[in-house]
Design a protein around this motif. Structure first.
Motif, PDB file in Angstrom:
ATOM      1  N   GLN A  72      58.765  23.361  67.955  1.00 51.68           N
ATOM      2  CA  GLN A  72      59.079  24.831  67.749  1.00 51.68           C
ATOM      3  C   GLN A  72      58.103  25.908  68.588  1.00 51.68           C
ATOM      4  N   CYS A 105      57.158  30.248  71.402  1.00 50.32           N
ATOM      5  CA  CYS A 105      55.982  31.298  71.149  1.00 50.32           C
ATOM      6  C   CYS A 105      55.420  31.679  72.498  1.00 50.32           C
ATOM      7  N   ASP A 114      50.296  25.937  57.772  1.00 52.73           N
ATOM      8  CA  ASP A 114      51.562  25.215  58.059  1.00 52.73           C
ATOM      9  C   ASP A 114      51.580  24.221  59.187  1.00 52.73           C
ATOM     10  N   CYS A 132      60.041  32.185  67.271  1.00 48.25           N
ATOM     11  CA  CYS A 132      58.806  31.917  67.202  1.00 48.25           C
ATOM     12  C   CYS A 132      58.469  31.804  65.504  1.00 48.25           C
ATOM     13  N   THR A 133      58.127  30.701  65.119  1.00 47.56           N
ATOM     14  CA  THR A 133      57.727  30.547  63.701  1.00 47.56           C
ATOM     15  C   THR A 133      56.273  30.077  63.467  1.00 47.56           C
TER      16      THR A 133
END
Length: 269
Positions: free
Chosen positions: A247, A251, A110, A265-266
Protein backbone atom coordinates in the motif's frame (compact mmCIF):
# COMPACT_ATOMS: atom_id res chain seq x y z
CA UNK A 1 11.45 -9.46 19.35
CA UNK A 2 11.95 -6.08 17.73
CA UNK A 3 14.85 -7.31 15.68
CA UNK A 4 17.41 -4.55 15.66
CA UNK A 5 20.75 -4.97 17.43
CA UNK A 6 20.72 -3.51 20.93
CA UNK A 7 23.88 -3.47 23.02
CA UNK A 8 26.36 -6.33 23.05
CA UNK A 9 25.49 -9.26 20.82
CA UNK A 10 27.03 -12.68 20.31
CA UNK A 11 28.42 -12.74 16.78
CA UNK A 12 29.21 -16.40 16.24
CA UNK A 13 27.13 -16.49 13.08
CA UNK A 14 28.08 -17.37 9.53
CA UNK A 15 28.62 -14.44 7.20
CA UNK A 16 27.17 -14.67 3.71
CA UNK A 17 25.13 -17.69 4.76
CA UNK A 18 21.74 -19.00 3.78
CA UNK A 19 19.25 -20.24 6.37
CA UNK A 20 17.46 -22.96 4.45
CA UNK A 21 13.77 -23.71 4.36
CA UNK A 22 12.18 -27.14 4.77
CA UNK A 23 11.82 -29.39 1.73
CA UNK A 24 8.26 -28.19 1.17
CA UNK A 25 9.39 -24.60 0.57
CA UNK A 26 10.26 -23.50 -2.95
CA UNK A 27 13.85 -22.29 -3.17
CA UNK A 28 14.10 -18.77 -4.61
CA UNK A 29 17.18 -17.04 -5.94
CA UNK A 30 17.44 -13.77 -4.06
CA UNK A 31 20.91 -12.37 -3.47
CA UNK A 32 22.28 -9.20 -1.84
CA UNK A 33 21.87 -6.88 -4.82
CA UNK A 34 20.25 -3.66 -3.57
CA UNK A 35 20.55 -4.75 0.08
CA UNK A 36 22.10 -2.44 2.69
CA UNK A 37 23.49 -2.83 6.20
CA UNK A 38 22.69 -0.24 8.87
CA UNK A 39 24.53 0.26 12.16
CA UNK A 40 21.84 -1.70 14.03
CA UNK A 41 19.57 -3.17 11.36
CA UNK A 42 19.14 -4.32 7.78
CA UNK A 43 17.50 -2.56 4.84
CA UNK A 44 17.32 -2.18 1.09
CA UNK A 45 17.35 0.40 -1.67
CA UNK A 46 13.80 0.29 -3.01
CA UNK A 47 12.06 1.78 -6.01
CA UNK A 48 8.33 2.44 -6.28
CA UNK A 49 7.02 1.36 -9.69
CA UNK A 50 6.34 4.97 -10.72
CA UNK A 51 9.82 6.29 -9.79
CA UNK A 52 12.23 7.67 -12.40
CA UNK A 53 15.95 6.99 -12.77
CA UNK A 54 16.52 10.66 -11.97
CA UNK A 55 14.62 10.55 -8.66
CA UNK A 56 16.54 10.48 -5.36
CA UNK A 57 16.83 6.87 -4.22
CA UNK A 58 15.07 5.54 -1.13
CA UNK A 59 16.32 3.14 1.56
CA UNK A 60 13.62 1.13 3.36
CA UNK A 61 13.99 -0.22 6.89
CA UNK A 62 11.87 -0.41 10.08
CA UNK A 63 10.56 2.51 12.08
CA UNK A 64 12.17 1.01 15.17
CA UNK A 65 15.55 1.11 13.39
CA UNK A 66 15.29 4.91 13.64
CA UNK A 67 14.31 4.69 17.31
CA UNK A 68 11.68 3.05 19.49
CA UNK A 69 8.89 5.41 18.51
CA UNK A 70 5.71 6.31 20.34
CA UNK A 71 2.63 4.25 19.60
CA UNK A 72 1.13 7.00 17.43
CA UNK A 73 4.30 8.80 16.38
CA UNK A 74 5.01 9.70 12.74
CA UNK A 75 8.25 11.28 11.47
CA UNK A 76 8.13 13.31 8.24
CA UNK A 77 10.99 14.95 6.34
CA UNK A 78 13.45 14.97 9.23
CA UNK A 79 17.05 15.82 8.34
CA UNK A 80 19.42 12.84 8.52
CA UNK A 81 22.98 12.03 7.43
CA UNK A 82 22.77 8.33 8.26
CA UNK A 83 25.03 6.06 6.21
CA UNK A 84 24.38 2.62 4.74
CA UNK A 85 26.75 -0.04 3.41
CA UNK A 86 25.57 -1.13 -0.05
CA UNK A 87 25.97 -4.85 -0.72
CA UNK A 88 25.87 -6.95 -3.87
CA UNK A 89 26.06 -10.47 -5.25
CA UNK A 90 25.63 -13.91 -3.76
CA UNK A 91 28.01 -13.31 -0.83
CA UNK A 92 27.02 -9.79 0.14
CA UNK A 93 30.26 -8.11 -0.88
CA UNK A 94 30.45 -4.41 -0.01
CA UNK A 95 30.25 -1.95 -2.90
CA UNK A 96 30.54 1.26 -0.90
CA UNK A 97 28.67 3.74 1.28
CA UNK A 98 25.38 5.52 0.67
CA UNK A 99 24.26 8.57 2.65
CA UNK A 100 20.84 9.93 3.54
CA UNK A 101 19.72 13.53 3.41
CA UNK A 102 16.50 12.99 5.38
CA UNK A 103 14.03 10.54 6.86
CA UNK A 104 11.20 10.89 4.38
CA UNK A 105 8.77 8.89 6.52
CA UNK A 106 8.87 6.67 9.59
CA UNK A 107 6.31 5.23 11.99
CA UNK A 108 5.51 2.31 14.30
CA UNK A 109 1.77 3.04 14.19
CA UNK A 110 -0.24 0.41 12.23
CA UNK A 111 3.00 -0.67 10.56
CA UNK A 112 6.76 -0.52 11.27
CA UNK A 113 8.57 1.26 8.44
CA UNK A 114 11.13 3.93 7.69
CA UNK A 115 12.22 5.44 4.39
CA UNK A 116 15.41 7.46 4.03
CA UNK A 117 15.98 9.70 1.01
CA UNK A 118 19.54 9.44 -0.29
CA UNK A 119 21.78 12.19 -1.67
CA UNK A 120 22.03 10.39 -5.02
CA UNK A 121 19.55 9.30 -7.66
CA UNK A 122 19.08 5.72 -8.81
CA UNK A 123 21.01 6.58 -11.97
CA UNK A 124 23.91 8.10 -10.04
CA UNK A 125 24.21 5.01 -7.81
CA UNK A 126 24.09 2.81 -10.91
CA UNK A 127 26.89 4.86 -12.45
CA UNK A 128 29.04 4.43 -9.34
CA UNK A 129 28.25 0.74 -8.95
CA UNK A 130 27.36 -0.95 -12.27
CA UNK A 131 26.15 -4.14 -10.53
CA UNK A 132 23.60 -2.19 -8.45
CA UNK A 133 19.87 -2.45 -8.94
CA UNK A 134 17.14 -1.42 -6.50
CA UNK A 135 14.34 -3.70 -5.35
CA UNK A 136 10.97 -2.89 -6.88
CA UNK A 137 8.21 -2.42 -4.31
CA UNK A 138 5.19 -4.68 -4.79
CA UNK A 139 1.75 -3.09 -5.19
CA UNK A 140 -0.32 -6.23 -4.52
CA UNK A 141 -1.04 -8.08 -1.28
CA UNK A 142 1.26 -11.05 -0.50
CA UNK A 143 -0.14 -14.54 -1.05
CA UNK A 144 -0.59 -17.18 1.63
CA UNK A 145 1.71 -20.13 1.01
CA UNK A 146 4.05 -18.16 -1.26
CA UNK A 147 7.76 -18.91 -1.08
CA UNK A 148 9.69 -15.94 0.29
CA UNK A 149 13.20 -14.96 1.30
CA UNK A 150 14.21 -12.54 4.06
CA UNK A 151 17.53 -10.92 3.12
CA UNK A 152 19.54 -9.47 6.02
CA UNK A 153 22.25 -6.98 5.14
CA UNK A 154 23.44 -6.77 8.74
CA UNK A 155 24.25 -10.48 8.95
CA UNK A 156 24.64 -11.16 5.21
CA UNK A 157 22.22 -14.03 5.67
CA UNK A 158 19.22 -15.11 3.59
CA UNK A 159 16.32 -16.91 5.28
CA UNK A 160 14.00 -19.01 3.09
CA UNK A 161 10.48 -20.03 4.10
CA UNK A 162 6.84 -19.47 3.16
CA UNK A 163 4.03 -17.10 4.06
CA UNK A 164 2.17 -19.04 6.74
CA UNK A 165 -0.70 -16.57 6.98
CA UNK A 166 -1.78 -13.06 7.93
CA UNK A 167 -2.52 -11.49 11.30
CA UNK A 168 -5.45 -9.12 11.79
CA UNK A 169 -3.60 -7.29 14.58
CA UNK A 170 -0.11 -7.98 15.88
CA UNK A 171 0.42 -6.45 19.34
CA UNK A 172 3.78 -5.91 21.04
CA UNK A 173 4.02 -3.75 24.14
CA UNK A 174 2.51 -0.35 23.17
CA UNK A 175 2.49 -1.01 19.41
CA UNK A 176 -0.21 -2.51 17.20
CA UNK A 177 0.44 -3.51 13.59
CA UNK A 178 -2.27 -4.42 11.11
CA UNK A 179 -2.45 -7.27 8.55
CA UNK A 180 1.04 -8.55 9.37
CA UNK A 181 2.72 -11.44 7.56
CA UNK A 182 3.42 -14.57 9.62
CA UNK A 183 6.32 -16.76 8.44
CA UNK A 184 6.61 -20.51 8.60
CA UNK A 185 9.14 -21.55 11.24
CA UNK A 186 12.14 -21.80 8.86
CA UNK A 187 12.54 -18.00 8.87
CA UNK A 188 14.05 -17.91 12.37
CA UNK A 189 15.19 -14.31 12.12
CA UNK A 190 17.29 -12.75 14.90
CA UNK A 191 18.41 -9.35 16.18
CA UNK A 192 19.94 -7.33 13.35
CA UNK A 193 17.49 -8.65 10.74
CA UNK A 194 15.06 -5.79 11.42
CA UNK A 195 14.30 -3.95 8.20
CA UNK A 196 15.25 -6.85 5.93
CA UNK A 197 13.14 -6.92 2.78
CA UNK A 198 10.90 -9.92 2.25
CA UNK A 199 11.25 -10.95 -1.39
CA UNK A 200 8.83 -13.18 -3.30
CA UNK A 201 9.19 -15.25 -6.45
CA UNK A 202 8.82 -12.19 -8.68
CA UNK A 203 11.92 -10.65 -7.12
CA UNK A 204 9.91 -7.78 -5.64
CA UNK A 205 9.89 -6.59 -2.03
CA UNK A 206 6.50 -7.55 -0.59
CA UNK A 207 7.06 -6.91 3.12
CA UNK A 208 9.61 -5.82 5.70
CA UNK A 209 10.84 -8.09 8.52
CA UNK A 210 10.27 -6.66 11.99
CA UNK A 211 9.57 -8.91 14.99
CA UNK A 212 9.00 -12.35 16.55
CA UNK A 213 7.90 -13.99 19.79
CA UNK A 214 11.00 -15.01 21.74
CA UNK A 215 9.85 -16.38 25.10
CA UNK A 216 6.18 -17.23 24.73
CA UNK A 217 5.08 -14.04 26.49
CA UNK A 218 1.71 -12.48 25.75
CA UNK A 219 1.74 -9.12 23.91
CA UNK A 220 4.88 -7.86 25.68
CA UNK A 221 8.18 -6.43 24.42
CA UNK A 222 9.96 -9.15 22.43
CA UNK A 223 6.81 -11.27 22.61
CA UNK A 224 4.18 -10.09 20.12
CA UNK A 225 0.78 -11.77 20.13
CA UNK A 226 -1.84 -12.23 17.42
CA UNK A 227 -5.30 -10.73 17.90
CA UNK A 228 -8.15 -11.89 15.67
CA UNK A 229 -11.13 -9.84 14.47
CA UNK A 230 -13.14 -11.35 17.33
CA UNK A 231 -10.51 -10.42 19.92
CA UNK A 232 -9.04 -13.89 20.40
CA UNK A 233 -5.36 -13.74 21.40
CA UNK A 234 -2.88 -16.33 20.11
CA UNK A 235 0.77 -16.64 21.16
CA UNK A 236 3.21 -18.45 18.85
CA UNK A 237 6.59 -18.77 20.53
CA UNK A 238 9.50 -18.82 18.06
CA UNK A 239 7.44 -17.50 15.15
CA UNK A 240 8.45 -14.33 13.31
CA UNK A 241 6.61 -11.64 11.39
CA UNK A 242 6.83 -8.91 8.75
CA UNK A 243 4.82 -5.84 7.77
CA UNK A 244 3.31 -5.51 4.30
CA UNK A 245 4.37 -2.67 2.00
CA UNK A 246 2.09 -3.04 -1.04
CA UNK A 247 0.00 0.00 0.00
CA UNK A 248 2.99 2.35 0.43
CA UNK A 249 3.75 3.24 -3.24
CA UNK A 250 0.35 5.00 -3.35
CA UNK A 251 1.79 7.49 -0.83
CA UNK A 252 4.87 8.37 -2.93
CA UNK A 253 4.46 11.10 -5.53
CA UNK A 254 6.55 13.11 -7.95
CA UNK A 255 10.27 13.07 -7.26
CA UNK A 256 9.92 10.13 -4.83
CA UNK A 257 8.45 12.47 -2.23
CA UNK A 258 5.97 11.15 0.32
CA UNK A 259 2.54 12.79 0.02
CA UNK A 260 0.05 11.33 2.48
CA UNK A 261 -2.85 13.17 0.81
CA UNK A 262 -2.58 11.18 -2.43
CA UNK A 263 -5.57 8.99 -3.41
CA UNK A 264 -5.28 5.51 -1.95
CA UNK A 265 -2.64 6.44 0.63
CA UNK A 266 -3.48 4.82 3.97
CA UNK A 267 -0.26 5.47 5.92
CA UNK A 268 -0.75 7.12 9.33
CA UNK A 269 -0.32 10.88 9.31
Amino acid sequence: MIKRVAGALLTALAIGSVATAPASAVQLKADFTGIVALSNCSGSVVRPPQAKDTDPALVMSNGHCVKLMGANEVIRNQSSSRTFTLLSGANGSSLGTLRATKISYATMHDTDVSFYQLNQTYAQIQQRFPSFRPLTMATTHPTQGAAIQVVSGYWKTIYSCNVDGFVFQLKEDVWTWKDSVRYTSACNTIGGTSGSPVIDGTGKAVAINNTGNEDGGRCTLNNPCEVSQTGQVTVRQGINYAEEIYQIPACIGTGNQFDLTLPGCTLPR
